[in-house]
Design a protein around this motif. Structure first.
Motif, mmCIF file in Angstrom:
data_model
loop_
_atom_site.group_PDB
_atom_site.id
_atom_site.type_symbol
_atom_site.label_atom_id
_atom_site.label_comp_id
_atom_site.label_asym_id
_atom_site.label_seq_id
_atom_site.Cartn_x
_atom_site.Cartn_y
_atom_site.Cartn_z
ATOM 1 N N VAL A 82 8.168 -7.990 7.068
ATOM 2 C CA VAL A 82 8.603 -6.599 7.144
ATOM 3 C C VAL A 82 8.110 -6.036 8.472
ATOM 4 C CG1 VAL A 82 8.548 -4.322 6.070
ATOM 5 C CG2 VAL A 82 8.497 -6.378 4.634
ATOM 6 N N PHE A 83 9.044 -5.615 9.324
ATOM 7 C CA PHE A 83 8.711 -5.137 10.661
ATOM 8 C C PHE A 83 8.488 -3.618 10.652
ATOM 9 C CE2 PHE A 83 11.086 -9.048 11.142
ATOM 10 C CZ PHE A 83 10.385 -9.727 12.126
ATOM 11 N N GLN A 84 8.041 -3.101 11.800
ATOM 12 C CA GLN A 84 7.836 -1.660 11.934
ATOM 13 C C GLN A 84 9.130 -0.894 11.708
ATOM 14 O OE1 GLN A 84 5.796 -0.558 15.552
ATOM 15 N NE2 GLN A 84 4.551 -2.407 15.535
ATOM 16 N N GLU A 85 10.206 -1.397 12.270
ATOM 17 C CA GLU A 85 11.519 -0.774 12.105
ATOM 18 C C GLU A 85 12.322 -1.582 11.091
ATOM 19 O OE1 GLU A 85 12.667 1.965 13.413
ATOM 20 O OE2 GLU A 85 11.243 2.412 15.027
ATOM 21 N N ALA A 86 12.920 -0.896 10.143
ATOM 22 C CA ALA A 86 13.716 -1.581 9.113
ATOM 23 C C ALA A 86 15.064 -1.987 9.716
ATOM 24 C CB ALA A 86 13.924 -0.660 7.917
ATOM 25 N N SER A 87 15.231 -3.264 10.036
ATOM 26 C CA SER A 87 16.470 -3.757 10.648
ATOM 27 C C SER A 87 17.415 -4.221 9.546
ATOM 28 C CB SER A 87 16.155 -4.899 11.615
ATOM 29 O OG SER A 87 15.287 -4.458 12.636
ATOM 30 N N SER A 93 26.071 -2.709 2.215
ATOM 31 C CA SER A 93 25.418 -1.687 1.404
ATOM 32 C C SER A 93 23.983 -2.114 1.123
ATOM 33 C CB SER A 93 26.168 -1.513 0.078
ATOM 34 O OG SER A 93 26.064 -2.711 -0.698
ATOM 35 N N VAL A 94 23.243 -1.237 0.446
ATOM 36 C CA VAL A 94 21.887 -1.609 0.022
ATOM 37 C C VAL A 94 21.947 -2.875 -0.823
ATOM 38 C CG1 VAL A 94 19.959 -0.923 -1.459
ATOM 39 C CG2 VAL A 94 20.923 0.708 0.177
ATOM 40 N N ARG A 95 22.881 -2.925 -1.745
ATOM 41 C CA ARG A 95 23.025 -4.125 -2.581
ATOM 42 C C ARG A 95 23.282 -5.354 -1.718
ATOM 43 N NH1 ARG A 95 24.423 -4.557 -7.879
ATOM 44 N NH2 ARG A 95 25.153 -2.385 -7.915
ATOM 45 N N GLY A 96 24.165 -5.220 -0.744
ATOM 46 C CA GLY A 96 24.487 -6.348 0.126
ATOM 47 C C GLY A 96 23.298 -6.807 0.948
ATOM 48 N N ASN A 97 22.488 -5.864 1.427
ATOM 49 C CA ASN A 97 21.283 -6.234 2.154
ATOM 50 C C ASN A 97 20.303 -6.974 1.259
ATOM 51 O OD1 ASN A 97 20.706 -5.153 5.112
ATOM 52 N ND2 ASN A 97 22.122 -3.708 4.120
ATOM 53 N N LEU A 98 20.153 -6.532 0.025
ATOM 54 C CA LEU A 98 19.221 -7.174 -0.898
ATOM 55 C C LEU A 98 19.693 -8.570 -1.293
ATOM 56 C CD1 LEU A 98 18.378 -4.170 -3.252
ATOM 57 C CD2 LEU A 98 16.919 -5.131 -1.468
ATOM 58 N N THR A 99 20.971 -8.706 -1.623
ATOM 59 C CA THR A 99 21.467 -10.002 -2.081
ATOM 60 C C THR A 99 21.530 -11.015 -0.948
ATOM 61 O OG1 THR A 99 23.754 -9.220 -1.791
ATOM 62 C CG2 THR A 99 22.777 -9.041 -3.999
ATOM 63 N N GLU A 141 13.430 5.277 2.782
ATOM 64 C CA GLU A 141 14.349 4.500 1.949
ATOM 65 C C GLU A 141 14.755 3.209 2.646
ATOM 66 O OE1 GLU A 141 16.452 8.277 -0.385
ATOM 67 O OE2 GLU A 141 17.329 7.492 1.471
ATOM 68 N N ARG A 142 15.000 3.279 3.949
ATOM 69 C CA ARG A 142 15.353 2.069 4.699
ATOM 70 C C ARG A 142 14.220 1.054 4.646
ATOM 71 N NH1 ARG A 142 19.289 2.171 8.609
ATOM 72 N NH2 ARG A 142 17.980 0.941 10.007
ATOM 73 N N GLN A 143 12.979 1.523 4.756
ATOM 74 C CA GLN A 143 11.855 0.591 4.731
ATOM 75 C C GLN A 143 11.685 -0.020 3.348
ATOM 76 O OE1 GLN A 143 10.743 -1.282 6.825
ATOM 77 N NE2 GLN A 143 9.074 -0.294 7.925
ATOM 78 N N ARG A 144 11.973 0.733 2.293
ATOM 79 C CA ARG A 144 11.919 0.167 0.942
ATOM 80 C C ARG A 144 12.970 -0.924 0.760
ATOM 81 N NH1 ARG A 144 12.420 5.736 -1.816
ATOM 82 N NH2 ARG A 144 13.379 4.572 -3.519
#
Length: 382
Positions: A82-87, A93-99, A141-144
């Motif tokens: 996990v970096f300083q900036e959430a890339s 979507s959030v779902r797509g980033n997670l999956t 939220e982005r960092q989460r």
């Protein structure tokens, strides 16, 4: 090589900077790499991830990732970063980033995941964000989401490089409880890079103090925060972070009753389950000393203690390091005037009463059991 710990040692030159650092961490809980900007904290993290190759050794839970003969490339190291900036992927979507992280980790694997999609969504409170675009998320939220993606990659080790530094104060307060839930619910080793001592006090179990490319000291957080030989003890605003256990709740007064090494501490807090481990923060400036047990006082918490060390600091002040109870297992400190020191003729070895004017829960769960680390060596300050 020990199966229950992480052993890291790296050395080499990067331009004009020299790194020669070694430390250990348990296979559970949060170990903070703490020190000023430019001291080598991020370089250590990048070496552990295999993103920076320097001479050295890395063993994680008994598995060698790097030594004289072995160097696992980054894609073969089961690490979440996990970096300083959430890339995040802007087109997902959030779902797509997670999956994305989950699908890559599970490709070709038959065993069940160590942490599942729904668990991460619940842990990080992402359910109402799941179909949003990253463009419509706040910084917190982005960092989460970035943290969730790292967790769903099924890591054996989670590396976090100042994950809160890019957030404003309000966003930090928003995300900190999620980091604490992560600490409480996952049996996962976390390496946290930080230069914010308040963040470290709230989240870390162990502390590695880094100065100019070297490890100056390492150990359990309260041991280092209250070590008179280290700079923490002399800094204004210094505090002890202690592990206590919930005994009960006095609803009429809104006080949580804790057991601290056999002594009772009352803290203004809501009810928690008896037996729960909690983290207690006591600032040195909120502790006064007495030779006899005070009576008829507004101060609720009076603890038996023994003076372990006395150091003069600042103009006309002294920091007194105290061991709690007969066992002197956990330590706290009192910052008092030198006039009071002389008036009471305080000296090392004396038994005193520590009056705690302010004690607060640091909101996170209790400190990880020290037995998780077999070899608890600490380097002296230089």
């Amino acid at each position: 090589m020990t199966a229950g710990i992480i052993e890291a040692a790296f050395r080499g030159r990067l331009g004009g900077f020299t790194l020669d650092a070694a430390f250990q961490a348990p296979m559970r809980g949060v170990t903070a790499l703490f020190g000023p900007s430019g001291c080598g904290k991020t370089t250590l993290l990048r070496c552990m991830a295999g993103l920076q190759r320097l001479d050295g050794r890395l063993s994680v839970g008994g598995e060698v990732w790097q030594d004289e003969r072995t160097f696992l490339p980054p894609h073969r190291r089961p690490i979440g970063y996990v970096f300083q900036e959430a890339s995040l992927f802007a087109h997902r979507s959030v779902r797509g980033n997670l999956t994305y992280g989950f699908d890559r980790a599970m490709r070709g694997r038959r065993e069940a995941p160590a942490i599942g999609f729904e668990e991460v969504v619940d842990l990080l409170g992402l359910d109402r964000l799941i179909d949003r675009s990253p463009a419509h998320l706040s910084g917190g939220e982005r960092q989460r989401v970035s943290l969730g993606r790292a967790l769903l990659s099924q890591p054996r080790l989670l590396l976090m490089d100042e994950p809160l530094s890019a957030l404003d104060a309000m966003a930090r307060q928003e995300i900190l409880p999620y980091f604490e839930r992560l600490h409480a619910r996952l049996a996962l080793p976390i390496l946290l890079v930080s230069h914010d001592i308040a963040e470290v006090e709230r989240l870390a179990d162990r502390l590695v103090l880094v100065r100019a490319g070297r490890v100056e000291a390492e150990g359990w957080i309260n041991d280092l925060l209250t070590d008179p030989a280290l700079p923490f003890a002399r800094a204004r605003g210094t505090a002890a972070v202690l592990s206590a256990q919930v005994v009960g709740h006095e609803a009429g007064d809104g006080l949580l009753r804790l057991d601290l090494d056999g002594q009772t501490v009352l803290v203004a807090a809501g009810a928690q389950a008896p037996g729960a481990a909690v983290r207690l923060r006591i600032a040195a400036s909120d502790v006064s000393l007495a030779l006899d047990r005070p009576s008829r006082s507004t101060i609720l918490n009076i603890l038996r203690a023994r003076i372990l060390a006395i150091a003069e600091v600042g103009e006309g002040e002294a920091v007194v390091t105290l061991g709690l109870g007969a066992g002197e297992g956990q330590r706290l400190q009192a910052r008092i005037t030198r006039r009071s020191l002389a008036a009471l003729a305080l000296a090392t070895g004396m038994d005193v009463f520590a009056q705690v004017k302010g004690a607060s829960l640091a909101a996170s769960p209790g400190i990880v059991d020290a037995r998780l680390l077999d070899d608890d060596r600490r380097r002296p300050a230089t």
